[in-house]
Design an enzyme around this catalytic site. Structure first.
Site, PDB file in Angstrom:
ATOM      1  CG  ASP A 432      -7.725   2.494 -11.120  1.00 15.90           C
ATOM      2  OD1 ASP A 432      -6.500   2.510 -11.306  1.00 15.90           O
ATOM      3  OD2 ASP A 432      -8.328   1.510 -10.637  1.00 15.90           O
ATOM      4  CD  GLU A 435      -2.556   2.301 -15.634  1.00 16.28           C
ATOM      5  OE1 GLU A 435      -3.603   1.681 -15.896  1.00 16.28           O
ATOM      6  OE2 GLU A 435      -2.428   3.034 -14.650  1.00 16.28           O
ATOM      7  CG  ASP A 583      -3.494  -1.525  -7.577  1.00 18.69           C
ATOM      8  OD1 ASP A 583      -4.011  -0.473  -7.139  1.00 18.69           O
ATOM      9  OD2 ASP A 583      -3.961  -2.173  -8.525  1.00 18.69           O
TER      10      ASP A 583
END
Ligand SMILES: *[C@@H]1O[C@H](CO)[C@@H](O)[C@H](O)[C@H]1NC(C)=O
Ligand SMILES: *[C@@H]1O[C@H](CO)[C@@H](O)[C@H](O)[C@H]1NC(C)=O
Ligand SMILES: *[C@@H]1O[C@H](CO)[C@@H](O)[C@H](O)[C@H]1NC(C)=O
Ligand SMILES: *[C@@H]1O[C@H](CO)[C@@H](O)[C@H](O)[C@H]1NC(C)=O
Ligand SMILES: *[C@@H]1O[C@H](CO)[C@@H](O)[C@H](O)[C@H]1NC(C)=O
Ligand SMILES: *[C@@H]1O[C@H](CO)[C@@H](O)[C@H](O)[C@H]1NC(C)=O
Ligand SMILES: *[C@@H]1O[C@H](CO)[C@@H](O)[C@H](O)[C@H]1NC(C)=O
Ligand SMILES: *[C@@H]1O[C@H](CO)[C@@H](O)[C@H](O)[C@H]1NC(C)=O
Ligand SMILES: *[C@@H]1O[C@H](CO)[C@@H](O)[C@H](O)[C@H]1NC(C)=O
Ligand SMILES: *[C@@H]1O[C@H](CO)[C@@H](O)[C@H](O)[C@H]1NC(C)=O
Length: 879
Positions: A432, A435, A583
């Protein structure tokens, strides 16, 4: 994950950046374009020099005077066009991260596509030879190639049917006017429509009905705005912050052909373990290991099959990766939990983030000290010390995936922390925040003093201090306390990006919803070990973490298929990992939206193992939303119920309706598990997608082009969920042909029309089987996939207009990378005869119990063949 809400900064944050606010006076129309010369045509390959055709316009940087054009007919269906700077400084993605497909040097006369060009001003066209239809034409605007801005525009026909250009939550068929799709990977809580999200997949499918479908892939990790509009004629336009034009044209001519052709470029999807298709449960906010165990016990009690239990960052000591909270998730209890799961044929997964806490207080922080020892963290742009941002644990440093020692570092942390004998013996991995996400805004001058409103780091819940409930199934002692490929450094300094650029504040501003490009991530002037900068490689961070993590799991268990679910992706990610859609929120809109997103990743981007958080991550679900979502989620390739820390609990067993919906849906999913596993195997070997948009199956039926709330699970099961809250009706499109209701086996002869379905209980979902197919199903479901594999099969034959049908079944051991033995069985049915042919290497005691011909009773035929039919050899029998 993460309930970390940031204000959307579009257009606001730029005030910090003086020059970006000043509107440019130069006109893009005054850009001179280029002139082609020294054209060499060697059949399969065409090269030319391109020279700036007039005074530089320097629109958003410095015009590059000398360019090179390279065109190659790589295969009969693939044409590759590259335009790059003659000095070869402009950034190119290394082959170790995105291996280019090899060229077969096709004979242009056999190519489905043709390249042609105009010298002055230079422009090029791609034509589909069978119809002479132009599919790409850059004469729409002058070519701009600057140090920090590149533009290429193609003309398109009016009202084109375009798909792709992810990641986004916009309509499946892309808007054709006033549309900008920015691609700059970002932590995008709530997955807002009309913004850049977590991944970068710069490929589009242009579907032209009966005249064919083609695909265009731009291999570029640059921050970009891709614009689609009809002002001055319909067009699509690339606006890049750097790099080069590296374009692949795929001829189709069917949508599925384009998928296959793209899989030859992006890489074939990685095979997942059989058990990965089981049902997964997760949430952010389980307070301790007892909470987690209680969920496992509650699922078992409710008799809802739970295959895999997950834990979010809650397990870590103050959110630090590669640590355990010694009070809430102590190692002894964690090992008992995992042993319990394994003893019950269940699995365990935890999250790992890339950002590593730089704090050394409390328990040992090996992730940091080991990384410092190997010096693998990103340094500040000026070279002084490590760049420090702020993520879940507070101040953090970030692994530089380009560093040659980072893989060794990552392997070591995984081998130690996830050691099967002494550590947390995970079965799969969840990555997770890659990015890379960073809570601290640029320039993040004081990460150690940085705090968000929820505290820095977030405060863990209180430790249980009184004896709790005994957890059924767990030992008496298990109770609350009485109180692939390695990334290599590159060899040359070519392609690392031009020197002298403004890497923080480029004059062309992409429409990044987080604000300027260094906001909420690693600053873009930070240098990678190989000499490139985050400016050019930002969008690769998640892919590189995916590759390193896959290697690290392989180092732990070399023989077993690593199941990895990532949030951030780049083109090609599907050949390493699966993906969850980030999300989302517990909203009906997000339930509906998830359908186009699973289709995009699976059918367009070649990332087939994909799913959205079932029942929604943020906000609070409702009983009926969660029930409907359980039935839809059963047809996501990856099915996981996941929830945010501030939301009400949403485990399926908490409501009667949801319990029933989940049981029904998981039962169908499991009975069809081998059917979809066969499709995953097919996608991993051929690129043919495991999920299909309707127009993939009916490319000439215009009614299907915009459909985004129905899809085919595999080739043959049409899924048409109820779409509105409180409704039990749904209006669905049934293409022309024969369909069979999955539940009643009722035969429907459709002439291609909309059908109203009514009275659909909250615990069910409309499913139709396409005429012409043979579906292998397990005779019954089971509570784990291990049990499921012991069940016999039945075959459902769903004949088409000609009373014919076909299908297939792939069988293997389910978990090993290299299979000793497999079976690839083809079923065919025609003229009342069922045949099984193919290969039968996987020896099994499981048999086909019986075969049913759907709809056959209406024709007065024999309905079934009684088994058992062996799956170990060919078979042929009449009805
Ligand atoms: C040139 O810039 C103007 C104003 O920004 C814009 O409206 C127009 O579409 C641009 N034209 C081209 C060919 O890029
Ligand atoms: C396409 O154009 C070429 C050259 O003008 C011509 O020879 C050919 O017949 C055309 N093909 C079709 C299908 O119109
Ligand atoms: C184009 O879209 C933008 C942003 O969504 C909007 O503000 C603008 O009004 C639209 N322009 C037109 C001409 O529709
Ligand atoms: C796309 O167009 C539709 C209407 O056609 C509009 O409702 C929607 O907001 C647009 N989306 C984006 C992202 O521009
Ligand atoms: C498990 O079920 C028990 C009994 O119904 C309930 O009290 C408890 O809250 C549940 N635990 C979780 C974590 O769902
Ligand atoms: C599944 O069912 C088997 C046989 O009924 C039982 O032994 C096992 O404990 C069950 N497993 C789970 C996870 O419920
Ligand atoms: C969800 O429900 C909880 C408990 O009722 C409430 O505290 C919280 O504010 C709700 N969250 C949202 C986003 O509505
Ligand atoms: C659905 O029903 C619930 C309960 O009656 C109600 O609160 C809600 O507003 C309804 N939703 C819609 C969209 O009608
Ligand atoms: C076929 O097998 C299934 C699963 O065992 C069983 O439920 C069904 O009754 C059988 N059908 C016939 C006609 O024997
Ligand atoms: C089925 O029978 C028809 C008519 O006898 C024949 O034309 C056709 O080839 C047969 N199909 C197959 C697959 O054997």
């Amino acid at each position: 994950m993460k309930l970390y809400q940031v204000p959307v900064l579009v257009g606001l944050a730029t005030s910090a950046f003086g020059s970006a606010l000043v509107p440019r006076q130069a006109s893009n129309e005054s850009c001179p374009g280029y002139t082609a010369s020294n054209i060499e045509d060697n059949g399969a390959k065409v090269t030319a020099d391109l020279k700036l055709a007039g005074p530089a316009c320097n629109l958003y940087g410095t015009d590059i005077v000398d360019l090179k054009l390279e065109v190659e007919y790589e295969t009969e269906s693939r044409l590759h066009v590259k335009i790059y700077d003659a000095e070869e400084l402009a950034y190119q993605i290394p082959d170790s991260i995105f291996p280019r497909p090899s060229s077969e040097a096709a004979d242009p006369s056999n190519s489905l596509l043709a390249f042609s060009y105009t010298n002055d001003p230079f422009s090029f066209r791609i034509v589909r030879k069978s119809s002479n239809e132009t599919i790409f034409d850059t004469s729409a605007a002058s070519l701009i190639f600057e140090s920090q801005y590149l533009r290429l525009r193609t003309r398109l026909p009016e009202s084109p049917h375009l798909y792709g250009l992810g990641e986004h939550t916009d309509p499946f068929q892309l808007n054709t006017t006033n549309y900008t799709r920015t691609l700059w990977n970002r932590d995008s809580y709530g997955v807002p429509v009309g913004t850049n999200l977590y991944g970068d997949h710069p490929i589009y499918f242009d579907h032209r009905g009966s005249s064919g479908t083609h695909g265009v892939f731009l291999l570029s990790s640059a921050g970009k705005d891709i614009k689609i509009d009809n002002v001055g004629g319909q067009f699509l336009e690339y606006n890049l912050l750097g790099g080069m034009f590296d374009l692949y044209f795929m001829a189709g001519p069917t949508p599925k052909d384009v998928s296959v052709q793209y899989s030859e470029i992006a890489g074939k999807a990685v095979m997942q373990p059989y058990w990965g298709f089981g049902f997964h449960q997760c949430r952010y906010g389980y307070r301790d290991v007892f909470d987690v165990a209680e969920v496992v016990a509650n699922y078992s009690k409710a008799e809802i099959p739970l295959e895999t239990m997950w834990t979010d960052i809650d397990y870590m000591y103050l959110r630090r990766v590669f640590t355990l909270d010694p009070e809430r998730f102590p190692i002894e209890r964690m090992r008992e939990l995992v042993d319990y799961l394994h003893a019950n044929q269940q699995h365990y997964v935890v999250m790992v983030d890339p950002a590593v806490s730089d704090r050394e207080d409390g328990i040992p922080n090996n992730g940091y000290t080991d990384g410092v020892e190997l010096d693998i963290f990103h340094k500040n742009a000026n070279g002084s010390g490590y760049y420090t941002g702020a993520v879940w644990p507070g101040p953090t440093v970030f692994p530089d995936w380009f560093h040659p020692s980072t893989q060794d570092y990552w392997n070591k942390e995984f081998l130690e922390f996830f050691d099967a004998e002494t550590g947390v013996d995970i079965d799969a991995l969840w990555i997770d925040m890659n990015e890379a996400a960073n809570f601290c805004e640029w320039p993040c001058l004081d990460p150690h003093g940085w705090a968000d409103e929820s505290g820095n780091p977030p405060v863990p819940p209180p430790v249980r201090n009184s004896s709790g409930r005994p957890i059924p199934g767990f030992p008496g002692t298990f109770q609350p306390p009485q109180s692939a490929r390695r990334l290599r450094a590159r060899q040359s300094d070519k392609y690392l990006g031009q020197p002298g650029r403004d890497l923080i504040n480029p004059e062309y501003e992409i429409q990044n919803a987080a604000g300027p490009i260094s906001y909420k991530t690693i600053p873009t002037d930070v240098k990678n070990y190989d000499g490139s900068h985050q400016y050019d490689t930002h969008n690769l961070y998640g892919l590189m973490m995916s590759i390193a993590s896959r290697n690290a799991l392989l180092a732990r268990r070399p023989e077993r298929r690593p199941l990895i679910i990532t949030r951030s992706t780049f083109a090609g990610a599907g050949s390493h990992v699966g993906k969850w859609l980030g999300d989302n929120l517990s909203l009906w809109d997000h339930y509906r939206q998830s359908i186009s997103n699973i289709l995009e990743f699976s059918a367009l981007f070649q990332v087939p193992f994909v799913g959205a958080d079932v029942c929604g991550f943020g906000a609070n679900t409702t009983e009926t939303l969660c029930a409907r979502w359980a039935t839809l989620g059963a047809f996501y390739p990856f099915m996981r119920n996941h929830n945010g820390d501030t939301s009400i609990s949403q485990e399926f067993y908490l409501w009667d309706t949801v319990t029933e919906a989940a049981k029904n849906a998981i039962s169908v999913r499991y009975r069809l598990l081998d059917y979809i596993y066969t499709h995953l195997h097919r996608q991993s070997t051929t690129g043919l997608p495991l999920l299909n948009p309707l127009f993939f199956q009916y490319p000439e039926d215009e009614n299907t082009f915009a459909i985004e709330h129905q899809f085919f699970y595999g080739d043959n099961i049409l899924v048409s969920p109820v779409l509105e809250e409180n409704s039990t009706d749904v209006s669905i499109y049934l293409p022309k042909g024969i369909f069979y209701d999955y539940w009643t086996h009722e035969k429907i002869e459709s002439n291609g029309s909309t059908v109203e379905l009514t009275d659909i209980p909250f615990t069910s979902i409309p499913l139709h089987i396409r005429g012409g197919s043979i579906i292998p199903l397990r005779a019954e479901s089971a509570n784990t996939t291990t049990e499921l594999r012991k069940k016999d099969f039945v075959l459902w034959i769903a004949p088409n207009e000609n009373n014919e049908a076909e299908g297939s079944l792939y069988l293997d051991e389910g978990d090993k990378i290299t299979q000793d033995a497999t079976s690839e069985i083809n079923f065919s049915y025609a003229n009342g005869t069922l045949k099984m042919t193919g290969t039968f290497g996987y020896d099994t005691d499981v048999v086909i119990q019986n075969v049913t011909v759907l709809g056959a009773s209406q024709r007065g035929e024999v309905v079934t063949i009684e088994g058992p039919i062996s799956l170990n050899e060919e078979y042929s029998s009449g009805f």
